[in-house]
Design an enzyme around this catalytic site. Structure first.
Site, short mmCIF file in Angstrom:
data_model
loop_
_atom_site.label_atom_id
_atom_site.label_comp_id
_atom_site.label_asym_id
_atom_site.label_seq_id
_atom_site.Cartn_x
_atom_site.Cartn_y
_atom_site.Cartn_z
N ARG A 125 0.83 -1.20 0.00
CA ARG A 125 0.00 0.00 0.00
C ARG A 125 0.87 1.26 0.00
O ARG A 125 0.57 2.23 -0.71
CB ARG A 125 -0.93 0.00 1.21
CG ARG A 125 -1.95 -1.13 1.20
CD ARG A 125 -2.84 -1.08 2.44
NE ARG A 125 -3.61 0.16 2.48
CZ ARG A 125 -4.74 0.35 1.81
NH1 ARG A 125 -5.24 -0.61 1.06
NH2 ARG A 125 -5.38 1.50 1.89
N SER A 127 -2.06 -10.67 -6.50
CA SER A 127 -2.23 -11.36 -5.22
C SER A 127 -2.92 -12.68 -5.49
O SER A 127 -3.67 -12.82 -6.47
CB SER A 127 -3.07 -10.51 -4.26
OG SER A 127 -3.42 -11.26 -3.10
N ARG A 128 -2.68 -13.66 -4.62
CA ARG A 128 -3.41 -14.92 -4.75
C ARG A 128 -4.90 -14.72 -4.52
O ARG A 128 -5.73 -15.50 -4.98
CB ARG A 128 -2.85 -15.94 -3.76
CG ARG A 128 -1.45 -16.43 -4.07
CD ARG A 128 -0.95 -17.38 -3.01
NE ARG A 128 -0.92 -16.75 -1.69
CZ ARG A 128 -0.59 -17.37 -0.57
NH1 ARG A 128 -0.30 -18.66 -0.60
NH2 ARG A 128 -0.58 -16.72 0.58
N HIS A 183 10.42 -14.72 -1.65
CA HIS A 183 11.16 -13.70 -2.40
C HIS A 183 12.00 -14.30 -3.52
O HIS A 183 11.97 -13.84 -4.66
CB HIS A 183 12.06 -12.89 -1.46
CG HIS A 183 11.31 -11.93 -0.62
ND1 HIS A 183 11.93 -11.00 0.19
CD2 HIS A 183 9.98 -11.73 -0.45
CE1 HIS A 183 11.02 -10.28 0.83
NE2 HIS A 183 9.83 -10.71 0.45
N LYS A 186 12.97 -5.83 1.38
CA LYS A 186 14.00 -6.43 2.23
C LYS A 186 13.35 -7.42 3.20
O LYS A 186 12.18 -7.24 3.58
CB LYS A 186 14.81 -5.35 2.96
CG LYS A 186 13.96 -4.34 3.77
CD LYS A 186 13.52 -4.91 5.08
CE LYS A 186 12.43 -4.11 5.72
NZ LYS A 186 11.70 -4.87 6.75
N ARG A 220 1.04 -13.29 10.71
CA ARG A 220 2.22 -12.65 10.12
C ARG A 220 3.51 -13.35 10.51
O ARG A 220 4.46 -13.40 9.75
CB ARG A 220 2.27 -11.18 10.57
CG ARG A 220 3.58 -10.49 10.24
CD ARG A 220 3.57 -9.04 10.67
NE ARG A 220 4.87 -8.44 10.46
CZ ARG A 220 5.13 -7.15 10.61
NH1 ARG A 220 4.17 -6.33 10.94
NH2 ARG A 220 6.35 -6.68 10.41
N ASP A 254 13.19 -8.62 9.39
CA ASP A 254 12.25 -7.50 9.22
C ASP A 254 12.79 -6.20 9.80
O ASP A 254 12.70 -5.14 9.18
CB ASP A 254 10.92 -7.84 9.90
CG ASP A 254 9.85 -8.25 8.91
OD1 ASP A 254 10.08 -8.09 7.70
OD2 ASP A 254 8.80 -8.73 9.34
#
Length: 336
Positions: A19, A38-39, A81, A99, A167, A179
């Site tokens: 977003r 997106s799936r 990735h 990243k 997540r 992250d």
């Protein structure tokens, strides 16, 4: 930022990062917001409509078939990735990868090989390195603004989601180190270089997801970096660099800061009001990186000199060493 010819962008993934990227692309000259993938077809369509993209896909390969897609921004879980980036490169697309560039250094090397074979542009989206304030800070350090640099202190600790949320999962290669910890480690490497040794402790779940880490990087001549990251607690997300003649403070969040403060000289001067260097923020902060990538592709480059693939490999190698060090200590605790 110079005017660029049109470049068709596709964003893969519909999370928060996607977003923000979608919003900032609207501010980049020559960036055509072409596709979202997106799936989940409904989520792809929603993000596409909200941010003015032309197409929405629920099939990654079908999207890659589109000649209008020039560059793919990959903002999916870490574990995906490498597979997605390699597929895009093999289909002749440029890639910008959220990243970390990959979940492991081995996966990252495969991306680098695919980029070399394809002759396309590839880069990890380390946006911090493109911020004007960050570049100015590194220039100030190189010019001796605080004398010889002796140490770095940086942390990124914010309690994002609950540790058992979707997540954070071992299957997705979720990781606080990848992250959040990647930012303080990148800062330390940019300022002090590759460390000669390191120590690290932290909290790792049985499924391999790391929740916290406390890291010390050691350098020659007794220089050091003290770094921290967490997704379950606050660690003050600012940074400081100290030297023989003063120190620089980067306000929270240091990885997206538009300013920094310098204190130097005599003790009286150093403890007085700081010299503040500040810049205008463009969008959320991704605009400088996105514009730089577009300019590099237009110039025929396959890497960007500000963040070449070799740097991503080096940093990810250090992160791998940190993880191994933490894992060894966890095993020792279990033995006890």
């Amino acid at each position: 930022m110079t005017e660029q010819s049109e470049l068709g962008w596709a964003v893969v993934g519909t999370g928060q990062v996607s977003r923000l990227i979608a919003a900032d692309l609207a501010l980049v000259p020559g960036a055509r917001r072409y596709a979202v993938c997106s799936r989940d077809a409904a989520r792809a369509a929603k993000l596409s409509d909200e941010f003015g993209f032309e197409r929405a896909y629920d099939d990654f390969n079908a999207m890659l078939d589109e000649s209008e897609v020039d560059i793919v921004y990959i903002a999916t879980p870490h574990s995906t990735h490498a597979k997605l980036a390699i597929s895009a490169l093999q289909r002749g697309k440029h890639v910008l990868i959220e990243k970390p560039i990959a979940a492991t250094a081995v996966d990252a090397e495969q991306i680098v090989a695919a980029a070399h074979d394809s002759g396309r542009f590839a880069m990890e989206a380390m946006w911090m390195r493109f911020h004007p304030a960050y570049r100015a800070m590194l220039d100030a350090l190189a010019a001796g603004s605080i004398g010889e640099v002796r140490s770095v202190r940086a942390s990124f600790g914010l309690p994002f989601d609950e540790p058992d949320s979707e997540r954070w999962s071992g299957e997705r290669s979720s990781s606080t180190l990848l992250d959040q910890g990647i930012y303080p480690v990148t800062l330390a490497v940019d300022v002090l270089g590759r460390p000669s040794s390191l120590t690290a402790t932290g909290r790792i779940r049985p499924d391999g997801v790391d929740l916290t880490e406390h890291i010390t990087l050691a350098y020659d001549n007794h220089r050091f970096a003290q770094l921290g990251a967490s997704m379950v607690e606050y660690l003050e997300p600012s940074a400081s660099i100290s030297g023989t003649d003063g120190w620089i403070t980067v306000p929270a969040p240091f990885w997206a800061a538009a300013s920094f403060e310098t204190r130097s000289g005599s003790i009286r001067n150093a403890l007085g009001p700081p010299d503040v260097t500040s810049f205008e923020r463009h969008g959320f902060g991704y605009v400088p990186m996105l514009a730089a990538v577009g300019e590099a592709i237009e110039a025929g480059l396959t890497q960007h000199p500000t963040h070449p693939l070799a740097d991503s490999l080096e940093t990810l190698g250090i992160l791998d060493l940190i993880r191994h060090t933490m894992t060894d200590q966890v095993l020792l605790e279990e033995i006890r």
